[in-house]
Design a protein around this motif. Structure first.
Motif, PDB file in Angstrom:
ATOM      1  N   ASP A  71       9.265  37.603  67.629  1.00  0.00           N
ATOM      2  CA  ASP A  71       9.628  37.322  68.681  1.00  0.00           C
ATOM      3  C   ASP A  71       9.809  35.727  68.874  1.00  0.00           C
ATOM      4  N   GLY A  72      10.739  35.084  67.827  1.00  0.00           N
ATOM      5  CA  GLY A  72      10.996  33.862  67.775  1.00  0.00           C
ATOM      6  C   GLY A  72       9.707  33.077  67.833  1.00  0.00           C
ATOM      7  N   GLY A  73       8.823  33.513  66.905  1.00  0.00           N
ATOM      8  CA  GLY A  73       7.574  32.738  66.578  1.00  0.00           C
ATOM      9  C   GLY A  73       6.644  32.603  67.695  1.00  0.00           C
ATOM     10  N   ARG A  74       6.869  33.445  68.744  1.00  0.00           N
ATOM     11  CA  ARG A  74       5.855  33.154  69.962  1.00  0.00           C
ATOM     12  C   ARG A  74       4.658  34.415  69.729  1.00  0.00           C
ATOM     13  N   LYS A  75       4.746  35.445  68.976  1.00  0.00           N
ATOM     14  CA  LYS A  75       3.838  36.317  68.574  1.00  0.00           C
ATOM     15  C   LYS A  75       3.637  36.426  66.969  1.00  0.00           C
ATOM     16  N   GLU A  76       2.481  36.852  66.728  1.00  0.00           N
ATOM     17  CA  GLU A  76       1.994  37.180  65.415  1.00  0.00           C
ATOM     18  C   GLU A  76       1.127  38.618  65.241  1.00  0.00           C
ATOM     19  N   PHE A  77       1.188  39.007  64.058  1.00  0.00           N
ATOM     20  CA  PHE A  77       0.372  40.154  63.720  1.00  0.00           C
ATOM     21  C   PHE A  77       0.026  40.040  62.355  1.00  0.00           C
ATOM     22  N   TRP A  78      -1.445  40.586  61.931  1.00  0.00           N
ATOM     23  CA  TRP A  78      -1.742  40.509  60.701  1.00  0.00           C
ATOM     24  C   TRP A  78      -2.814  41.533  60.573  1.00  0.00           C
ATOM     25  N   ILE A  79      -3.268  42.056  59.446  1.00  0.00           N
ATOM     26  CA  ILE A  79      -4.306  43.046  59.070  1.00  0.00           C
ATOM     27  C   ILE A  79      -5.589  42.160  58.477  1.00  0.00           C
ATOM     28  N   GLU A  80      -6.668  42.507  59.170  1.00  0.00           N
ATOM     29  CA  GLU A  80      -7.850  41.994  58.970  1.00  0.00           C
ATOM     30  C   GLU A  80      -8.277  42.344  57.432  1.00  0.00           C
ATOM     31  N   LYS A  81      -8.749  41.368  56.888  1.00  0.00           N
ATOM     32  CA  LYS A  81      -8.997  41.454  55.208  1.00  0.00           C
ATOM     33  C   LYS A  81     -10.063  42.603  55.003  1.00  0.00           C
ATOM     34  N   ASN A  82     -11.041  42.822  55.807  1.00  0.00           N
ATOM     35  CA  ASN A  82     -12.149  43.770  55.373  1.00  0.00           C
ATOM     36  C   ASN A  82     -11.898  45.064  55.559  1.00  0.00           C
ATOM     37  N   LYS A  83     -11.341  45.435  56.766  1.00  0.00           N
ATOM     38  CA  LYS A  83     -10.957  46.725  57.028  1.00  0.00           C
ATOM     39  C   LYS A  83      -9.674  47.231  56.999  1.00  0.00           C
ATOM     40  N   GLY A  84      -8.669  46.352  57.063  1.00  0.00           N
ATOM     41  CA  GLY A  84      -7.363  46.903  57.133  1.00  0.00           C
ATOM     42  C   GLY A  84      -6.896  46.851  58.633  1.00  0.00           C
ATOM     43  N   GLY A  85      -7.686  46.589  59.649  1.00  0.00           N
ATOM     44  CA  GLY A  85      -7.048  47.086  61.206  1.00  0.00           C
ATOM     45  C   GLY A  85      -6.207  45.863  61.485  1.00  0.00           C
ATOM     46  N   LEU A  86      -5.416  46.364  62.554  1.00  0.00           N
ATOM     47  CA  LEU A  86      -4.114  45.602  63.013  1.00  0.00           C
ATOM     48  C   LEU A  86      -4.775  44.689  64.022  1.00  0.00           C
ATOM     49  N   CYS A  87      -4.398  43.611  63.967  1.00  0.00           N
ATOM     50  CA  CYS A  87      -4.516  42.386  64.899  1.00  0.00           C
ATOM     51  C   CYS A  87      -3.238  41.762  65.427  1.00  0.00           C
ATOM     52  N   LEU A  88      -3.195  41.331  66.742  1.00  0.00           N
ATOM     53  CA  LEU A  88      -2.087  40.836  67.206  1.00  0.00           C
ATOM     54  C   LEU A  88      -2.336  39.512  68.206  1.00  0.00           C
ATOM     55  N   CYS A  89      -1.822  38.400  67.959  1.00  0.00           N
ATOM     56  CA  CYS A  89      -1.833  37.108  69.147  1.00  0.00           C
ATOM     57  C   CYS A  89      -0.551  36.881  69.839  1.00  0.00           C
ATOM     58  N   ILE A  90      -0.681  36.732  70.966  1.00  0.00           N
ATOM     59  CA  ILE A  90       0.763  36.464  71.653  1.00  0.00           C
ATOM     60  C   ILE A  90       0.390  35.185  72.654  1.00  0.00           C
ATOM     61  N   SER A  91       1.388  34.166  72.326  1.00  0.00           N
ATOM     62  CA  SER A  91       1.031  32.726  72.866  1.00  0.00           C
ATOM     63  C   SER A  91       1.458  32.775  74.331  1.00  0.00           C
ATOM     64  N   SER A  92       0.756  31.641  74.855  1.00  0.00           N
ATOM     65  CA  SER A  92       1.220  31.425  76.441  1.00  0.00           C
ATOM     66  C   SER A  92       2.556  31.376  76.607  1.00  0.00           C
ATOM     67  N   LYS A  93       3.445  30.976  75.496  1.00  0.00           N
ATOM     68  CA  LYS A  93       4.582  30.657  75.919  1.00  0.00           C
ATOM     69  C   LYS A  93       5.437  32.069  75.985  1.00  0.00           C
ATOM     70  N   ALA A  94       5.064  33.036  75.511  1.00  0.00           N
ATOM     71  CA  ALA A  94       5.561  34.228  75.530  1.00  0.00           C
ATOM     72  C   ALA A  94       5.268  35.305  76.799  1.00  0.00           C
ATOM     73  N   MET A  95       4.334  34.216  77.706  1.00  0.00           N
ATOM     74  CA  MET A  95       4.061  34.769  78.964  1.00  0.00           C
ATOM     75  C   MET A  95       4.730  34.185  80.239  1.00  0.00           C
ATOM     76  N   THR A  96       4.467  34.891  81.458  1.00  0.00           N
ATOM     77  CA  THR A  96       5.220  34.390  82.647  1.00  0.00           C
ATOM     78  C   THR A  96       4.006  33.756  83.448  1.00  0.00           C
ATOM     79  N   ILE A  97       4.009  32.681  83.696  1.00  0.00           N
ATOM     80  CA  ILE A  97       2.786  31.967  84.249  1.00  0.00           C
ATOM     81  C   ILE A  97       3.430  31.153  85.491  1.00  0.00           C
ATOM     82  N   THR A  98       2.691  31.327  86.834  1.00  0.00           N
ATOM     83  CA  THR A  98       3.179  30.956  87.803  1.00  0.00           C
ATOM     84  C   THR A  98       3.274  29.337  87.939  1.00  0.00           C
ATOM     85  N   GLY A  99       4.469  28.660  88.339  1.00  0.00           N
ATOM     86  CA  GLY A  99       4.502  27.382  88.300  1.00  0.00           C
ATOM     87  C   GLY A  99       4.545  26.637  87.070  1.00  0.00           C
ATOM     88  N   ILE A 100       4.892  27.245  85.858  1.00  0.00           N
ATOM     89  CA  ILE A 100       4.620  26.786  84.702  1.00  0.00           C
ATOM     90  C   ILE A 100       5.662  25.571  84.345  1.00  0.00           C
TER      91      ILE A 100
END
Length: 298
Positions: free
Chosen positions: A112-141
């Motif tokens: 998504d244009g570098g505004r989001k990331e995913f990876w799997i955690e090394k120990n168990k292989g579970g999926l993790c994601l992170c969404i930047s504030s730049k990908a959110m709608t913020i009042t008055g931003i």
């Protein structure tokens, strides 16, 4: 009892055998019960363990059920990002071994244009994601009277939104993704006060922090299959980044896309509020042990 044992050889003489004489198929069957870091450690024992620790059957069991979807996203991101795939300079390929796929998916993959990331955690292989504030709608931003963007190493995206003062706060975001089956927890990553560094020291400016102890901030999430969760917190914690737990959701089908919506709001207009840093939203496997441990839960 040592690593070797006596056996009667074909010529009638007693000999010695050791772990190195075990068939790789037997070793692989044992490695299936270990976590990925443990597999890498025992691979140093001998040739048999080293060979079994690279077997596709071992790593296929450690990969998420929908790893082909995730690997395709990783390959596309590598192609888009100048093809800087693995350490030997080759681009990541879907034809890689299962061990190579696992290693690649452990590295963050932007989308998504570098505004989001995913990876799997090394120990168990579970999926993790992170969404930047730049990908959110913020009042008055977009109004600099209320908000400013801060460059910081504390964010995975190297930038956070800093609220100076506002009457009505609402932060909304969404994500459509194909999650592996399992349960997940959603967190907002927030900081009270303005973080900055001086002479290598982490400091926090609190001159704008006010209004959060009067009315609780409400966090919500919903999914396209009608799961919902909510929580409320008074944002009074200062001096560091905190993960505010929004709620949990579950996935039963690893091949089905699901749309996730999440928000935080404090819309009591009887007073202003300010001094808040909004970094990102994290999605972790439920029960995942976070590195920093600064978690706020109901």
């Amino acid at each position: 009892m040592g690593t070797g044992s006596s056996i009667l050889g074909a010529d009638g003489e007693w000999g010695e055998t050791s772990l190195g004489d075990m068939p790789e198929s037997c070793v692989a069957a044992v490695l299936l019960y270990l976590d990925p870091p443990e597999i890498c450690q025992v691979a140093r024992l001998n040739r048999a363990f080293r060979g079994a620790a690279s077997a596709d059957c071992v790593w296929a069991a450690k990969l998420p059920a929908n790893y082909r979807y995730l690997a395709a996203l990783a390959a596309a991101a590598d192609d888009e990002g100048r093809g800087d795939g693995d350490a030997n300079g080759k681009c990541f390929s879907l034809a890689a071994t299962k061990k190579e796929i696992y290693a690649r998916l452990c590295r963050p993959t932007p989308f998504d244009g570098g505004r989001k990331e995913f990876w799997i955690e090394k120990n168990k292989g579970g999926l993790c994601l992170c969404i930047s504030s730049k990908a959110m709608t913020i009042t008055g931003i977009d109004d600099r009277r209320y908000w400013s963007h801060l460059d910081t190493e504390d964010s995975r995206f190297h930038s956070v939104a800093y609220l100076q003062q506002i009457w009505w706060l609402e932060v909304d975001g969404e994500l459509e993704f194909c999650f592996p089956a399992g349960s997940y927890s959603v967190f907002f990553h927030l900081h009270m006060g303005r973080p900055y560094r001086r002479m290598g020291r982490r400091l926090c400016g609190t001159e704008h922090v006010h209004g959060w102890d009067i009315t609780p901030t409400r966090f919500q999430l919903s999914t396209s299959d009608e799961q919902q969760a909510s929580s409320e917190y008074h944002l009074q914690e200062q001096g560091g980044w905190k993960l505010y737990h929004v709620g949990d959701f579950s996935i039963s089908n690893s091949d089905e896309f699901i749309k996730l919506k999440f928000s935080m709001m404090q819309i009591d207009c009887t007073h202003t509020k300010g001094g808040l840093c909004v970094d990102s939203v994290f999605i972790y496997p439920k029960g995942y042990k976070h590195e920093k441990g600064n978690i706020i839960c109901m």
